[in-house]
Design a protein around this motif. Structure first.
Motif, PDB file in Angstrom:
ATOM      1  N   ARG A  79      16.573  -8.548   8.097  1.00 22.12           N
ATOM      2  CA  ARG A  79      15.171  -8.707   8.477  1.00 22.12           C
ATOM      3  C   ARG A  79      14.738  -7.612   9.469  1.00 22.12           C
ATOM      4  NH1 ARG A  79      14.457 -12.258  11.843  1.00 22.12           N
ATOM      5  NH2 ARG A  79      16.621 -12.530  12.480  1.00 22.12           N
ATOM      6  N   HIS A  80      13.653  -6.917   9.129  1.00 19.51           N
ATOM      7  CA  HIS A  80      13.168  -5.871  10.033  1.00 19.51           C
ATOM      8  C   HIS A  80      11.768  -5.429   9.609  1.00 19.51           C
ATOM      9  CE1 HIS A  80      14.304  -3.400   6.626  1.00 19.51           C
ATOM     10  NE2 HIS A  80      13.678  -2.371   7.173  1.00 19.51           N
ATOM     11  N   SER A  81      11.098  -4.729  10.490  1.00 18.96           N
ATOM     12  CA  SER A  81       9.900  -3.966  10.139  1.00 18.96           C
ATOM     13  C   SER A  81      10.240  -2.493  10.346  1.00 18.96           C
ATOM     14  CB  SER A  81       8.697  -4.377  11.000  1.00 18.96           C
ATOM     15  OG  SER A  81       9.012  -4.250  12.379  1.00 18.96           O
ATOM     16  N   ASP A  82       9.537  -1.602   9.660  1.00 18.32           N
ATOM     17  CA  ASP A  82       9.796  -0.170   9.806  1.00 18.32           C
ATOM     18  C   ASP A  82       9.102   0.360  11.054  1.00 18.32           C
ATOM     19  OD1 ASP A  82      11.249  -0.286   7.477  1.00 18.32           O
ATOM     20  OD2 ASP A  82       9.634   0.449   6.204  1.00 18.32           O
ATOM     21  N   MET A  83       9.712   1.347  11.689  1.00 23.60           N
ATOM     22  CA  MET A  83       9.196   1.786  12.991  1.00 23.60           C
ATOM     23  C   MET A  83       8.026   2.753  12.880  1.00 23.60           C
ATOM     24  SD  MET A  83      11.882   4.633  14.353  1.00 23.60           S
ATOM     25  CE  MET A  83      12.185   6.119  13.393  1.00 23.60           C
ATOM     26  N   GLY A  84       7.811   3.365  11.726  1.00 23.22           N
ATOM     27  CA  GLY A  84       6.853   4.455  11.625  1.00 23.22           C
ATOM     28  C   GLY A  84       5.428   4.037  11.312  1.00 23.22           C
ATOM     29  N   THR A  85       4.723   4.915  10.588  1.00 25.23           N
ATOM     30  CA  THR A  85       3.312   4.720  10.273  1.00 25.23           C
ATOM     31  C   THR A  85       3.148   3.992   8.943  1.00 25.23           C
ATOM     32  OG1 THR A  85       2.805   6.742  11.506  1.00 25.23           O
ATOM     33  CG2 THR A  85       1.095   5.897  10.028  1.00 25.23           C
ATOM     34  N   LEU A  86       3.536   4.662   7.863  1.00 26.66           N
ATOM     35  CA  LEU A  86       3.552   4.062   6.541  1.00 26.66           C
ATOM     36  C   LEU A  86       4.881   4.382   5.866  1.00 26.66           C
ATOM     37  CD1 LEU A  86       0.012   4.939   5.081  1.00 26.66           C
ATOM     38  CD2 LEU A  86       0.813   2.661   5.723  1.00 26.66           C
ATOM     39  N   THR A  87       5.385   3.452   5.072  1.00 26.85           N
ATOM     40  CA  THR A  87       6.570   3.691   4.254  1.00 26.85           C
ATOM     41  C   THR A  87       6.156   3.640   2.792  1.00 26.85           C
ATOM     42  OG1 THR A  87       8.025   2.664   5.894  1.00 26.85           O
ATOM     43  CG2 THR A  87       8.882   2.872   3.660  1.00 26.85           C
ATOM     44  N   ILE A  88       6.641   4.609   2.025  1.00 21.33           N
ATOM     45  CA  ILE A  88       6.397   4.662   0.581  1.00 21.33           C
ATOM     46  C   ILE A  88       7.725   4.414  -0.100  1.00 21.33           C
ATOM     47  CG2 ILE A  88       5.614   6.106  -1.342  1.00 21.33           C
ATOM     48  CD1 ILE A  88       4.710   7.081   2.174  1.00 21.33           C
ATOM     49  N   LEU A  89       7.800   3.417  -0.947  1.00 18.33           N
ATOM     50  CA  LEU A  89       9.075   3.017  -1.527  1.00 18.33           C
ATOM     51  C   LEU A  89       9.045   3.039  -3.047  1.00 18.33           C
ATOM     52  CD1 LEU A  89      11.966   1.695  -1.101  1.00 18.33           C
ATOM     53  CD2 LEU A  89      10.792  -0.486  -1.464  1.00 18.33           C
ATOM     54  N   LEU A  90      10.041   3.684  -3.626  1.00 17.89           N
ATOM     55  CA  LEU A  90      10.273   3.623  -5.065  1.00 17.89           C
ATOM     56  C   LEU A  90      11.375   2.610  -5.329  1.00 17.89           C
ATOM     57  CD1 LEU A  90      10.118   4.604  -8.023  1.00 17.89           C
ATOM     58  CD2 LEU A  90      11.719   6.440  -7.383  1.00 17.89           C
ATOM     59  N   GLN A  91      11.048   1.563  -6.076  1.00 16.79           N
ATOM     60  CA  GLN A  91      12.047   0.580  -6.492  1.00 16.79           C
ATOM     61  C   GLN A  91      12.539   0.924  -7.897  1.00 16.79           C
ATOM     62  OE1 GLN A  91      11.837  -3.704  -5.324  1.00 16.79           O
ATOM     63  NE2 GLN A  91       9.655  -3.433  -5.692  1.00 16.79           N
ATOM     64  N   ASP A  92      13.754   0.483  -8.228  1.00 18.22           N
ATOM     65  CA  ASP A  92      14.148   0.514  -9.629  1.00 18.22           C
ATOM     66  C   ASP A  92      13.724  -0.816 -10.255  1.00 18.22           C
ATOM     67  OD1 ASP A  92      16.041  -1.345  -8.856  1.00 18.22           O
ATOM     68  OD2 ASP A  92      17.759  -0.008  -9.061  1.00 18.22           O
ATOM     69  N   GLY A  93      14.185  -1.089 -11.467  1.00 19.35           N
ATOM     70  CA  GLY A  93      13.719  -2.274 -12.170  1.00 19.35           C
ATOM     71  C   GLY A  93      14.459  -3.551 -11.845  1.00 19.35           C
ATOM     72  N   ILE A  94      15.418  -3.492 -10.921  1.00 17.44           N
ATOM     73  CA  ILE A  94      16.264  -4.659 -10.655  1.00 17.44           C
ATOM     74  C   ILE A  94      15.604  -5.635  -9.690  1.00 17.44           C
ATOM     75  CG2 ILE A  94      18.477  -5.393  -9.681  1.00 17.44           C
ATOM     76  CD1 ILE A  94      19.627  -2.728 -10.741  1.00 17.44           C
ATOM     77  N   GLY A  95      14.914  -5.114  -8.690  1.00 18.87           N
ATOM     78  CA  GLY A  95      14.249  -5.991  -7.724  1.00 18.87           C
ATOM     79  C   GLY A  95      15.186  -6.461  -6.626  1.00 18.87           C
ATOM     80  N   GLY A  96      14.629  -7.234  -5.700  1.00 15.66           N
ATOM     81  CA  GLY A  96      15.414  -7.732  -4.573  1.00 15.66           C
ATOM     82  C   GLY A  96      14.750  -7.524  -3.234  1.00 15.66           C
ATOM     83  N   LEU A  97      13.516  -6.957  -3.234  1.00 14.76           N
ATOM     84  CA  LEU A  97      12.783  -6.724  -1.994  1.00 14.76           C
ATOM     85  C   LEU A  97      11.941  -7.950  -1.657  1.00 14.76           C
ATOM     86  CD1 LEU A  97      11.625  -4.898   0.288  1.00 14.76           C
ATOM     87  CD2 LEU A  97       9.991  -4.028  -1.408  1.00 14.76           C
ATOM     88  N   TYR A  98      12.101  -8.464  -0.421  1.00 12.29           N
ATOM     89  CA  TYR A  98      11.395  -9.673   0.017  1.00 12.29           C
ATOM     90  C   TYR A  98      10.600  -9.379   1.287  1.00 12.29           C
ATOM     91  CZ  TYR A  98      14.204 -12.343  -3.294  1.00 12.29           C
ATOM     92  OH  TYR A  98      14.775 -12.826  -4.450  1.00 12.29           O
ATOM     93  N   VAL A  99       9.385  -9.927   1.357  1.00 16.78           N
ATOM     94  CA  VAL A  99       8.499  -9.738   2.505  1.00 16.78           C
ATOM     95  C   VAL A  99       8.115 -11.102   3.064  1.00 16.78           C
ATOM     96  CG1 VAL A  99       6.295  -8.814   3.288  1.00 16.78           C
ATOM     97  CG2 VAL A  99       7.595  -7.611   1.532  1.00 16.78           C
ATOM     98  N   LYS A 100       8.036 -11.188   4.376  1.00 17.31           N
ATOM     99  CA  LYS A 100       7.649 -12.439   5.024  1.00 17.31           C
ATOM    100  C   LYS A 100       6.136 -12.486   5.231  1.00 17.31           C
ATOM    101  CE  LYS A 100       8.920 -15.462   8.891  1.00 17.31           C
ATOM    102  NZ  LYS A 100       9.730 -15.561  10.124  1.00 17.31           N
TER     103      LYS A 100
END
Length: 359
Positions: A223-244
């Motif tokens: 569990r964390h938040s990113d420290m910077g301004t904006l994060t741009i993320l490329l996911q593959d097709g498997i998934g597994g990213l969760y947001v609160k």
């Protein structure tokens, strides 16, 4: 432990094998060490209890047409609530994105000795770092992830280097458009003289999550938040990213974890701590984490945009004037970085560094 797997006398020797020798989590799995790094029950991700984020992706191509204001409002609304959204028609070639995913798999398939030369203690370049987990020296249980990160220095280098830096270069215009919408909503006009104050430092990482024999007992990223301004993320097709889902927003499922499902050709955008601070809390840096899987190795490629380390950070005066109070103190970004990387992941506690405590 499987027959023929290396044995370790204590936790230190295992730590050295995984971290100091550069074998990483992948090397541990390849060596037949099947016992995962078991996380406390409170940190494990129960997939059955999590929902799926059904917010449709935002079409960024419409920012250049008559629907500009509508799309800008969608971006602002996402930043004010979940802090996460997906974008399509973003200007980054899909062929480059596919090449990136293959490049990541190719790198992590290399022999451990070839990857270990980039460990931060010995890397021939201060701009390139290979590692495991987040801050392994401070963690009670490793996160199930290996990574290599590359810092951006200038346009010429980005065009001459591998696809990871090309990805960073070609995403710049998209980041600028997103910031123009978000800062414009706060009453700040973004021009060339100001843009470095918000995204003067950029880094691209390739993350690798090996197959895990017991994914329900571990986490890919805590569990964390990113420290910077904006994060741009490329996911593959498997998934597994969760947001609160934040507790203080007008959304359903407050406090619940929702999965951000992969969408072919889309990029995931999330708000970082600096944008939350500049907006005086109006925009929400997203608390997120990653689940592992037992079926197939997963890769993700994030770009982290940040201010320069010497940049002074504080809530924007236009926002403070409107709010009547500053919720965060002024600080130098390098001090925030030192605090962020000096501790293991622990939700959004990283923001405590900047908060003004009201007596």
């Amino acid at each position: 432990m499987e027959e023929g797997a290396p044995s370790f006398d204590n936790a230190t020797s295992l730590f050295n094998f995984v971290v100091r020798d550069g074998n990483g989590i992948k090397g541990m799995v390849d060596s037949g060490i099947s016992k995962p790094y078991i996380q406390p029950p409170t940190e494990r991700i129960n997939k059955k209890n999590a929902g799926v984020c059904k917010i449709p992706p935002i079409d960024l191509s419409k920012l250049d047409g008559p629907q500009h204001d509508e799309v800008a409002n969608q971006i602002v609304r996402a930043a004010e609530t979940l802090g996460f959204f997906q974008v399509i028609n973003h200007g980054v070639p899909v062929e480059l994105l596919e090449s990136l995913k293959q490049t990541a798999h190719n790198f992590f398939a290399l022999h451990p000795e070839r990857k270990a030369v980039y460990r931060k203690e010995v890397s021939p370049s201060p701009l390139v770092k290979y590692g495991t987990s987040f801050v392994p020296e401070k963690e009670k249980a490793f996160e199930w992830k290996d990574y290599i990160s590359m810092a951006y220095t200038n346009d010429d280098e980005a065009l001459q280097q591998d696809v990871a830096l090309q990805y960073l270069k070609t995403s710049h215009e998209m980041v600028r458009k997103l910031l123009e919408a978000l800062l414009g909503n706060l009453g700040v006009e973004l021009d060339d003289s100001k843009i470095d104050a918000f995204i003067g430092k950029k880094m691209v990482s390739m993350n690798f999550y090996p197959t895990c024999p017991n994914p329900e007992l571990t986490v890919g990223v805590g569990r964390h938040s990113d420290m910077g301004t904006l994060t741009i993320l490329l996911q593959d097709g498997i998934g597994g990213l969760y947001v609160k889902v934040p507790e203080d927003v007008d959304m359903e499922k407050k406090g619940a974890w929702v999965e951000i499902p992969p969408i072919p050709g889309a990029l995931v955008i999330n708000v970082g701590d600096m944008l939350q601070i500049w907006s005086n809390g109006k925009y929400k840096s997203a608390e997120h984490r990653v689940r592992t899987t037992s079926t197939k190795s997963r890769v993700s490629i994030p770009i982290f945009t940040c201010p320069q380390s010497t940049q002074k950070i504080a809530p924007l005066p236009q926002v403070v004037k409107k709010d009547g109070i500053a919720r965060y103190k002024e600080f130098i970004f390098s001090d925030y970085m030192n605090s962020f990387f000096g501790n293991a992941h622990d939700g959004k506690n990283s923001l405590e560094f900047a908060k003004i405590n009201s007596a």
